[in-house]
Write an enzyme that holds these catalytic residues in place. Structure first.
Site, mmCIF file in Angstrom:
data_model
loop_
_atom_site.group_PDB
_atom_site.id
_atom_site.type_symbol
_atom_site.label_atom_id
_atom_site.label_comp_id
_atom_site.label_asym_id
_atom_site.label_seq_id
_atom_site.Cartn_x
_atom_site.Cartn_y
_atom_site.Cartn_z
ATOM 1 N N GLU A 22 -9.962 -28.804 -37.360
ATOM 2 C CA GLU A 22 -10.787 -27.599 -37.243
ATOM 3 C C GLU A 22 -12.156 -27.788 -37.893
ATOM 4 O OE1 GLU A 22 -8.184 -23.729 -37.426
ATOM 5 O OE2 GLU A 22 -7.596 -25.103 -39.038
ATOM 6 N N TYR A 54 -30.485 -4.227 -37.577
ATOM 7 C CA TYR A 54 -29.347 -5.040 -37.170
ATOM 8 C C TYR A 54 -29.760 -6.473 -36.878
ATOM 9 C CZ TYR A 54 -30.596 -2.950 -32.575
ATOM 10 O OH TYR A 54 -31.245 -2.484 -31.472
ATOM 11 N N LEU A 72 -10.585 -17.630 -43.316
ATOM 12 C CA LEU A 72 -11.377 -16.539 -42.749
ATOM 13 C C LEU A 72 -11.638 -15.463 -43.797
ATOM 14 C CD1 LEU A 72 -9.710 -16.106 -39.229
ATOM 15 C CD2 LEU A 72 -11.676 -17.517 -39.869
ATOM 16 N N GLU A 73 -10.682 -15.264 -44.685
ATOM 17 C CA GLU A 73 -10.843 -14.284 -45.763
ATOM 18 C C GLU A 73 -12.074 -14.604 -46.612
ATOM 19 O OE1 GLU A 73 -8.099 -15.873 -44.830
ATOM 20 O OE2 GLU A 73 -6.314 -14.630 -45.142
ATOM 21 N N LYS A 99 -10.890 -15.691 -34.942
ATOM 22 C CA LYS A 99 -10.880 -17.105 -34.560
ATOM 23 C C LYS A 99 -10.227 -17.167 -33.188
ATOM 24 C CE LYS A 99 -9.758 -20.543 -37.319
ATOM 25 N NZ LYS A 99 -8.974 -21.503 -38.137
#
Length: 123
Positions: A22, A54, A72-73, A99
């Site tokens: 990954e 934005y 991811l956290e 993901k």
């Protein structure tokens, strides 16, 4: 009065993951962000300086997504911390990071992590 602004389905190619493959091959990720700020002045002034652009939020997300992480956290917490530091007027922030096609040994469309924070009004 709080105004809620959303950026939906921002797509990035990044190198987040625990597996060695990954971090070398990478994958597609999608980010949704909802944020709120007291923007009464912007509603009346029609001036970008009276709100949280934005475009600026997108730039932060893009920069943070380019930094590889195992979890991811960790990515969503890092994005949240940078956004709050850059925009202290934030009163609410929700980030959902997907993901796509995670390597789980089966067909899975996505895995996701969501962080949600409420902040006291600065100032």
């Amino acid at each position: 009065m709080n105004i809620t602004i959303e950026l939906n389905a921002m797509k990035f190619y990044a190198y987040h993951g625990v597996l060695h493959q990954e971090t070398k091959v990478g994958n597609y990720f999608v980010v949704d962000i909802t944020y709120a700020c007291p923007c009464e002045k912007a509603c009346l002034s029609d001036d970008l300086n009276d709100t949280i652009s934005y475009q600026d939020v997108y730039s932060v997300v893009k920069t943070e997504m380019a930094k590889p992480s195992k979890l991811l956290e960790h990515v969503v917490e890092r994005i949240a911390n940078v956004l709050k530091l850059k925009f202290p007027q934030l009163t609410y922030l929700k980030i959902k990071l997907f993901k796509l096609n995670p390597p789980l040994g089966g067909e899975v469309q996505s895995a996701s992590v969501t962080i949600e924070k409420k902040f006291a009004i600065s100032g």
